[in-house]
Design an enzyme around this catalytic site. Sequence first.
Site, PDB file in Angstrom:
ATOM      1  N   SER A 110      38.242  34.917  61.348  1.00  0.00           N
ATOM      2  CA  SER A 110      39.098  33.878  60.772  1.00  0.00           C
ATOM      3  C   SER A 110      38.419  32.525  60.632  1.00  0.00           C
ATOM      4  O   SER A 110      38.974  31.492  61.014  1.00  0.00           O
ATOM      5  CB  SER A 110      40.390  33.729  61.582  1.00  0.00           C
ATOM      6  OG  SER A 110      41.117  34.896  61.471  1.00  0.00           O
ATOM      7  N   SER A 111      37.223  32.557  60.075  1.00  0.00           N
ATOM      8  CA  SER A 111      36.573  31.275  59.814  1.00  0.00           C
ATOM      9  C   SER A 111      37.392  30.468  58.804  1.00  0.00           C
ATOM     10  O   SER A 111      37.463  29.245  58.897  1.00  0.00           O
ATOM     11  CB  SER A 111      35.148  31.476  59.314  1.00  0.00           C
ATOM     12  OG  SER A 111      35.151  32.334  58.200  1.00  0.00           O
ATOM     13  N   ASP A 158      46.400  34.044  62.468  1.00  0.00           N
ATOM     14  CA  ASP A 158      45.071  33.427  62.589  1.00  0.00           C
ATOM     15  C   ASP A 158      45.175  31.916  62.845  1.00  0.00           C
ATOM     16  O   ASP A 158      44.492  31.359  63.705  1.00  0.00           O
ATOM     17  CB  ASP A 158      44.247  33.650  61.317  1.00  0.00           C
ATOM     18  CG  ASP A 158      44.168  35.119  60.934  1.00  0.00           C
ATOM     19  OD1 ASP A 158      44.482  35.968  61.787  1.00  0.00           O
ATOM     20  OD2 ASP A 158      43.810  35.423  59.788  1.00  0.00           O
TER      21      ASP A 158
HETATM   22  C1  GLA Z   1      44.233  39.029  58.523  1.00  0.00           C
HETATM   23  C2  GLA Z   1      45.409  38.103  58.213  1.00  0.00           C
HETATM   24  C3  GLA Z   1      46.381  38.018  59.395  1.00  0.00           C
HETATM   25  C4  GLA Z   1      46.776  39.409  59.877  1.00  0.00           C
HETATM   26  C5  GLA Z   1      45.552  40.309  60.051  1.00  0.00           C
HETATM   27  C6  GLA Z   1      45.926  41.729  60.339  1.00  0.00           C
HETATM   28  O1  GLA Z   1      43.454  38.483  59.547  1.00  0.00           O
HETATM   29  O2  GLA Z   1      44.940  36.824  57.887  1.00  0.00           O
HETATM   30  O3  GLA Z   1      47.503  37.263  59.048  1.00  0.00           O
HETATM   31  O4  GLA Z   1      47.726  39.979  59.023  1.00  0.00           O
HETATM   32  O5  GLA Z   1      44.720  40.304  58.905  1.00  0.00           O
HETATM   33  O6  GLA Z   1      46.574  41.825  61.560  1.00  0.00           O
END
Ligand code: GLA
Length: 391
Positions: A126-127, A172
């Site tokens: 999640s950068s 995230d």
């Molecule tokens: C990505 C999305 C999150 C989540 C995950 C799966 O990281 O950004 O919101 O849905 O996938 O759990």
Amino acid sequence: MWNAELISSKFESIYNQNPTTVIKSPGRINLIGEHTDYNDGFVLPAAIDKAIYFALREREDRLCRFYSVDLDDYHEINLDDYAKSPKQWANYLIGVINEIQEEGHQIPTGFELAFGGDIPLGAGLSSSAAVETGMGYGLSQLFGLSVDRLTLAKVAQRAERKFAGLNCGIMDMYASLFGKRDAVIKLDCRALTHQYFDLPTKNHSIVLCNTGVKHNLSETAYNKRREECEEGVAIIQTQFPAVVSLRDISLSQLTSIESLFPPVVYRRCHFVVAEIERVGRACSALTGGRFKEFGDFMYETHEGLRDDYEVSCPELDFLVEQAKLNQDVLGSRMMGGGFGGCTINLIKNDGIEDFIASATKAYEAAFNIELKSYTVVLNNGVEEVSLVPGE
Ligand code: GLA
């Protein structure tokens, strides 16, 4: 690798002035609860010790100047007249500027910004959320807007949806903002409230294995999964009208109406409903110190993501199989949206080195890709960093 000091000095060399505000915004992991956030379910993420750093300084005019240190690229907009950029990285920033103002917080003047960090890109850490939350928090601090963290999470999520095109959930951003040292966050994605659980690392650690691949299916497939879940909810509502999302139905209720579903939609819903229940059981295992049981839940999640939700890929499956061969690994699964990125592994501390060595060798032999592994520390959420002048 960039840190707060290096980003600040980079800022000085680009803009010929000191930054007035420096922000650290972490990436996240997720122990369990995958693809449940946009179904109003539960997730168990944590912020980690890999982050994006922002250096900012206000201007007197309306110009906003952005410099991406990682990409060595520049973009600028005028606060009175801006649009989406052809540069995707700039859209994360522009999206936050837009959404924070939509919330009713006026950004009074333009500013200068340099940012960069050590979150590996495309690794599912999640950068992009870290960029969005860091930008939001940075604007709030720079201009004294006092935007609360929950609002910032919503602002960042809307920026991602509208400006980056991923119809993501809130996990995230929430994890990046609400992280706590040595703790995981049990987030209720409907109520948007959370509870912390300590994750002691005396005997066990979290190790991420980065496949180094990101299959380009990921964004379209992600948005498609959301639609399939919505299709499932519409079918469920014909029998259970009170159901608003997959959070509201039990596995036995779902099983009782299987014949109404197209098989693919049923498998998607089955995974999500089972996963939401699993998060609850996994949390009980964690509080009871039953790490082996927790690890078994991680393996179950992986099977569901691979077979029913169909968001895994050969590289991720291979690494989970490698983990299963090693007795020191208690649990392993793909993490995040899927189609690449990292596996998350719960490992006995004594076994970390051997596991990494053997997985690296096997992965290289199978895919000709060097495996990068990271032992992560669970860390605090977005914060301002105070730099001592002259250091
Ligand atoms: C990505 C999305 C999150 C989540 C995950 C799966 O990281 O950004 O919101 O849905 O996938 O759990």
